[in-house]
Design a protein around this motif. Structure first.
Motif, PDB file in Angstrom:
ATOM      1  N   TYR A   9      14.816 -11.897  -5.537  1.00  0.00           N
ATOM      2  CA  TYR A   9      14.020 -10.802  -6.049  1.00  0.00           C
ATOM      3  C   TYR A   9      14.371  -9.424  -6.600  1.00  0.00           C
ATOM      4  O   TYR A   9      14.411  -8.849  -7.583  1.00  0.00           O
ATOM      5  N   ASN A  60      13.497  -7.571 -12.816  1.00  0.00           N
ATOM      6  CA  ASN A  60      12.635  -7.100 -11.584  1.00  0.00           C
ATOM      7  C   ASN A  60      13.035  -5.439 -11.466  1.00  0.00           C
ATOM      8  O   ASN A  60      12.179  -4.631 -11.411  1.00  0.00           O
ATOM      9  N   HIS A  84      10.273  -2.615 -12.198  1.00  0.00           N
ATOM     10  CA  HIS A  84       9.981  -1.346 -10.946  1.00  0.00           C
ATOM     11  C   HIS A  84      10.429   0.179 -11.494  1.00  0.00           C
ATOM     12  O   HIS A  84       9.628   0.947 -11.102  1.00  0.00           O
ATOM     13  N   VAL A 134       4.617  -7.244  -8.610  1.00  0.00           N
ATOM     14  CA  VAL A 134       5.388  -7.932  -7.847  1.00  0.00           C
ATOM     15  C   VAL A 134       4.968  -9.528  -8.234  1.00  0.00           C
ATOM     16  O   VAL A 134       5.786 -10.443  -8.253  1.00  0.00           O
TER      17      VAL A 134
END
Length: 78
Positions: A18, A24, A28, A57
């Protein structure tokens, strides 16, 4: 290996996958900038920020699983 060790190893591998996915990291980073901007302009309760992070998430995990299943499906078709 006992059950707890197996679970911890799976969780560690999942967390590593992740955190190393560039999509990702980008999501973020953008969320962090957005939250900072919102906090400066209009303070938002901490629970709303946490809820937004949890949603991000969750959506990223779903996207990663969907992407992985599509890759596996493409390999099978070849």
């Amino acid at each position: 290996m006992n059950k707890h060790t197996t679970i911890a190893k799976k969780a560690g591998k999942g967390l590593a996958a992740y955190l190393t996915d560039w999509k990702n990291l980008l999501a973020h980073a953008l969320l962090g900038c957005l939250l900072l901007l919102i906090a400066i302009i209009a303070p938002v309760p901490i629970w709303a920020k946490l809820l937004l992070i949890i949603c991000l998430v969750t959506l990223n995990i779903i996207r990663m699983k969907w992407s992985k299943s599509r890759k596996m499906q493409n390999k099978v078709e070849r």
